[in-house]
Design a protein around this motif. Structure first.
Motif, mmCIF file in Angstrom:
data_model
loop_
_atom_site.group_PDB
_atom_site.id
_atom_site.type_symbol
_atom_site.label_atom_id
_atom_site.label_comp_id
_atom_site.label_asym_id
_atom_site.label_seq_id
_atom_site.Cartn_x
_atom_site.Cartn_y
_atom_site.Cartn_z
ATOM 1 N N ARG A 1 14.370 0.338 1.012
ATOM 2 C CA ARG A 1 13.329 -0.193 1.903
ATOM 3 C C ARG A 1 11.948 -0.103 1.244
ATOM 4 O O ARG A 1 11.126 -1.017 1.354
ATOM 5 C CB ARG A 1 13.329 0.578 3.224
ATOM 6 N N LEU A 2 11.704 1.010 0.552
ATOM 7 C CA LEU A 2 10.412 1.150 -0.128
ATOM 8 C C LEU A 2 10.269 0.133 -1.256
ATOM 9 O O LEU A 2 9.175 -0.407 -1.478
ATOM 10 C CB LEU A 2 10.252 2.569 -0.672
ATOM 11 N N LYS A 3 11.347 -0.141 -1.950
ATOM 12 C CA LYS A 3 11.283 -1.171 -2.988
ATOM 13 C C LYS A 3 11.016 -2.539 -2.370
ATOM 14 O O LYS A 3 10.285 -3.363 -2.949
ATOM 15 C CB LYS A 3 12.586 -1.191 -3.791
ATOM 16 N N ARG A 4 11.554 -2.763 -1.195
ATOM 17 C CA ARG A 4 11.267 -4.003 -0.470
ATOM 18 C C ARG A 4 9.778 -4.071 -0.117
ATOM 19 O O ARG A 4 9.160 -5.140 -0.163
ATOM 20 C CB ARG A 4 12.137 -4.058 0.793
ATOM 21 N N ALA A 5 9.182 -2.930 0.193
ATOM 22 C CA ALA A 5 7.752 -2.900 0.525
ATOM 23 C C ALA A 5 6.900 -3.368 -0.652
ATOM 24 O O ALA A 5 5.852 -4.004 -0.467
ATOM 25 C CB ALA A 5 7.340 -1.493 0.957
ATOM 26 N N LEU A 6 7.331 -3.068 -1.874
ATOM 27 C CA LEU A 6 6.594 -3.536 -3.054
ATOM 28 C C LEU A 6 6.573 -5.057 -3.106
ATOM 29 O O LEU A 6 5.548 -5.665 -3.444
ATOM 30 C CB LEU A 6 7.239 -2.986 -4.332
ATOM 31 N N GLU A 7 7.685 -5.682 -2.758
ATOM 32 C CA GLU A 7 7.754 -7.147 -2.741
ATOM 33 C C GLU A 7 6.862 -7.717 -1.640
ATOM 34 O O GLU A 7 6.135 -8.696 -1.846
ATOM 35 C CB GLU A 7 9.191 -7.611 -2.513
ATOM 36 N N LEU A 8 6.907 -7.083 -0.470
ATOM 37 C CA LEU A 8 6.122 -7.573 0.664
ATOM 38 C C LEU A 8 4.633 -7.437 0.414
ATOM 39 O O LEU A 8 3.822 -8.228 0.937
ATOM 40 C CB LEU A 8 6.501 -6.791 1.927
ATOM 41 N N PRO B 1 1.997 -7.298 7.203
ATOM 42 C CA PRO B 1 2.980 -8.217 7.775
ATOM 43 C C PRO B 1 4.029 -7.412 8.536
ATOM 44 O O PRO B 1 4.234 -6.218 8.270
ATOM 45 C CB PRO B 1 3.587 -8.895 6.539
ATOM 46 N N ALA B 2 4.717 -8.051 9.458
ATOM 47 C CA ALA B 2 5.573 -7.328 10.412
ATOM 48 C C ALA B 2 6.569 -6.388 9.734
ATOM 49 O O ALA B 2 6.698 -5.217 10.117
ATOM 50 C CB ALA B 2 6.312 -8.330 11.294
ATOM 51 N N GLU B 3 7.277 -6.869 8.718
ATOM 52 C CA GLU B 3 8.286 -6.018 8.085
ATOM 53 C C GLU B 3 7.643 -4.848 7.343
ATOM 54 O O GLU B 3 8.166 -3.722 7.357
ATOM 55 C CB GLU B 3 9.148 -6.835 7.118
ATOM 56 N N LEU B 4 6.502 -5.097 6.721
ATOM 57 C CA LEU B 4 5.810 -4.009 6.024
ATOM 58 C C LEU B 4 5.326 -2.962 7.020
ATOM 59 O O LEU B 4 5.385 -1.761 6.744
ATOM 60 C CB LEU B 4 4.632 -4.570 5.221
ATOM 61 N N ARG B 5 4.879 -3.405 8.172
ATOM 62 C CA ARG B 5 4.459 -2.464 9.208
ATOM 63 C C ARG B 5 5.647 -1.608 9.681
ATOM 64 O O ARG B 5 5.498 -0.407 9.913
ATOM 65 C CB ARG B 5 3.851 -3.234 10.391
ATOM 66 N N GLU B 6 6.814 -2.208 9.781
ATOM 67 C CA GLU B 6 8.012 -1.440 10.165
ATOM 68 C C GLU B 6 8.317 -0.358 9.133
ATOM 69 O O GLU B 6 8.628 0.790 9.476
ATOM 70 C CB GLU B 6 9.214 -2.381 10.295
ATOM 71 N N ILE B 7 8.236 -0.727 7.851
ATOM 72 C CA ILE B 7 8.504 0.239 6.788
ATOM 73 C C ILE B 7 7.445 1.342 6.799
ATOM 74 O O ILE B 7 7.755 2.521 6.595
ATOM 75 C CB ILE B 7 8.565 -0.465 5.419
ATOM 76 N N GLU B 8 6.201 0.950 7.066
ATOM 77 C CA GLU B 8 5.123 1.943 7.142
ATOM 78 C C GLU B 8 5.397 2.971 8.240
ATOM 79 O O GLU B 8 5.196 4.181 8.041
ATOM 80 C CB GLU B 8 3.785 1.261 7.400
ATOM 81 N N LEU B 9 5.888 2.504 9.380
ATOM 82 C CA LEU B 9 6.197 3.431 10.468
ATOM 83 C C LEU B 9 7.361 4.346 10.076
ATOM 84 O O LEU B 9 7.318 5.555 10.334
ATOM 85 C CB LEU B 9 6.531 2.658 11.739
ATOM 86 N N GLU B 10 8.401 3.768 9.439
ATOM 87 C CA GLU B 10 9.531 4.580 8.981
ATOM 88 C C GLU B 10 9.042 5.669 8.020
ATOM 89 O O GLU B 10 9.481 6.828 8.093
ATOM 90 C CB GLU B 10 10.568 3.704 8.291
ATOM 91 N N LEU B 11 8.171 5.302 7.108
ATOM 92 C CA LEU B 11 7.619 6.258 6.141
ATOM 93 C C LEU B 11 6.852 7.360 6.858
ATOM 94 O O LEU B 11 6.997 8.553 6.550
ATOM 95 C CB LEU B 11 6.705 5.523 5.162
ATOM 96 N N THR B 12 6.033 6.977 7.809
ATOM 97 C CA THR B 12 5.219 7.947 8.541
ATOM 98 C C THR B 12 6.094 8.919 9.318
ATOM 99 O O THR B 12 5.836 10.135 9.326
ATOM 100 C CB THR B 12 4.268 7.207 9.496
ATOM 101 N N LEU B 13 7.134 8.407 9.965
ATOM 102 C CA LEU B 13 8.033 9.276 10.724
ATOM 103 C C LEU B 13 8.743 10.262 9.807
ATOM 104 O O LEU B 13 8.956 11.430 10.176
ATOM 105 C CB LEU B 13 9.044 8.438 11.502
ATOM 106 N N ARG B 14 9.107 9.825 8.611
ATOM 107 C CA ARG B 14 9.734 10.747 7.668
ATOM 108 C C ARG B 14 8.762 11.839 7.222
ATOM 109 O O ARG B 14 9.161 12.987 7.010
ATOM 110 C CB ARG B 14 10.277 9.974 6.456
ATOM 111 N N HIS B 15 7.514 11.487 7.073
ATOM 112 C CA HIS B 15 6.519 12.504 6.726
ATOM 113 C C HIS B 15 6.335 13.507 7.875
ATOM 114 O O HIS B 15 6.189 14.711 7.628
ATOM 115 C CB HIS B 15 5.181 11.851 6.365
ATOM 116 N N ALA B 16 6.346 13.010 9.109
ATOM 117 C CA ALA B 16 6.246 13.922 10.254
ATOM 118 C C ALA B 16 7.437 14.872 10.285
ATOM 119 O O ALA B 16 7.285 16.082 10.530
ATOM 120 C CB ALA B 16 6.149 13.126 11.549
ATOM 121 N N THR B 17 8.616 14.336 10.015
ATOM 122 C CA THR B 17 9.821 15.172 9.961
ATOM 123 C C THR B 17 9.713 16.204 8.843
ATOM 124 O O THR B 17 10.093 17.371 9.010
ATOM 125 C CB THR B 17 11.070 14.292 9.754
ATOM 126 N N ALA B 18 9.181 15.786 7.704
ATOM 127 C CA ALA B 18 9.028 16.703 6.576
ATOM 128 C C ALA B 18 8.070 17.837 6.906
ATOM 129 O O ALA B 18 8.307 18.995 6.544
ATOM 130 C CB ALA B 18 8.538 15.932 5.345
#
Length: 370
Positions: A49-56, A67-84
């Motif tokens: 997914r992060l590699k996909r973000a580079l393309e987006l 863009p919508a898909e990049l925003r989704e990946i950004e939220l996924e990334l943020t949630l993983r940081h909160a979990t960490a």
């Protein structure tokens, strides 16, 4: 009296292999007390997914565009940081209200220094809301607004650490070998010079993943069985990046990966380890003087083939892992982000003319509160 704060740094680098979490107590100046560290690897699906973000991100022209898909990946990334963060606090018996600030790097998905454009995904406000801890994020942008390259930012922390190692009258150089490598020179007089030095682990990791499906060359063992292919090495080392006196920051896409049929698995890995080491030595030629020691941090220090190449090329300078110098090479970048967050809270400079080329020392970062 300078205020000492407890800060946690969060780093997700160009290798895109996971989140590094480190705690320090610091006044953002000379006092640094290093605490625990935790690495949280990404699962394979999210790395994709992060590699996909580079393309987006490639067509973006504004660092705030999502863009919508990049925003989704950004939220996924943020949630993983909160979990960490939560896992880190639990692991080491810490309470969120005992942490003054999080230094949040996010994930760089686009960095075009020549255009004054850098994009780090990661929602600092959402992270503050989910952790209950103030967050300093987006620390590169203000440097670029003021004419800097936006990287490297770690040198302010390297300079603060240097006093714990440096001998009188000697210059030292910290080498951070992540996806992209960078150098921080600290002269005997305290002068700082820093810049990206070339490809680090990225080309090696791309090659290993392309050929085997694994994400890196553990210990440099695969490369250690191979031979350098001179024509391939020179193709990288003849890059205009290594010529001229103007240093610039790099994006992971600035050096194209090898094509699948250009070398055997082992020869490709060995050649790219050689390129990573030679890039460091070539770029070190732009430092004010040859350092007495290179202190190597980041994942590249664990690649024995790369480290052997660097030692052979170092021209009389010693080459030490961060651990041999008394530091933690895994934790250093995350520690740096904690240190920079505290400096940001106090309005202290994060970057300097000798590090990013900014016209004058400048602070940066955006503060989000829970």
């Amino acid at each position: 009296m300078d205020v000492v704060r407890t800060a946690i740094g969060l780093m997700s680098g160009t290798s895109m292999d996971g989140i590094d979490v480190a705690l320090i107590r610091t006044d953002g100046r000379g006092f640094i007390e290093r605490g625990p560290f935790l690495g949280m690897p990404y699962e394979a699906d999210f790395r994709r997914r992060l590699k996909r973000a580079l393309e987006l991100a490639r067509p973006l022209r504004d660092r705030t565009e999502r863009p919508a898909e990049l925003r989704e990946i950004e939220l996924e990334l943020t949630l993983r940081h909160a979990t960490a963060v939560r896992a880190f606090l639990e692991r080491f018996g810490l309470a969120a209200n005992g942490v003054d600030v999080l230094g949040f790097h996010g994930q760089t998905v686009l960095h075009r220094s020549d255009e004054g454009l850098t994009v780090q995904i990661g929602d600092g406000r959402e992270l503050a809301r989910r952790t209950g801890i103030p967050v300093v994020y987006d620390m590169r942008a203000n440097d670029m607004v003021h004419g800097g390259q936006g990287a490297p930012l770690v040198p302010a922390y390297h300079a603060a650490l240097a006093g714990k190692f440096q001998q009188a009258g000697e210059a030292v150089c910290f080498v951070n070998i992540g996806g992209i490598s960078n150098l921080t020179y600290i002269g005997a007089d305290g002068r700082i010079a820093a810049f990206d030095s070339g490809p680090g682990n990225t080309l090696i990791d791309q090659w290993i993943e392309m050929q085997t499906g694994r994400t890196y060359d553990p210990g440099g063992e695969i490369g250690g069985r191979g031979r350098i292919v001179p024509a391939l090495a020179e193709r990288y080392l003849d890059s205009p990046f290594f010529r001229g006196n103007v240093r610039r920051s790099l994006d992971r896409g600035d050096f194209a990966p090898l094509r699948p049929d250009e070398a055997s698995l082992e020869d490709g890995a060995r050649t790219l380890a050689h390129v990573a080491a030679a890039s460091i030595v070539k770029s070190a030629g732009f430092l004010p003087e040859r350092p007495s020691a290179y202190i190597v941090c980041g994942g590249g220090r664990l690649n024995g083939t790369l480290m052997a190449e660097l030692s052979a090329m170092a021209g009389g300078s010693s080459v030490l892992s961060a651990e041999a110098a008394g530091f933690d090479g895994d934790a250093m970048e995350a520690e740096a982000w904690a240190y920079l967050a505290v400096r940001s809270l106090d309005g202290l400079p994060l970057t300097f003319p000798g590090t990013t080329g900014v016209a004058a020392p400048v602070s940066g970062g955006v503060l989000a509160t829970p």
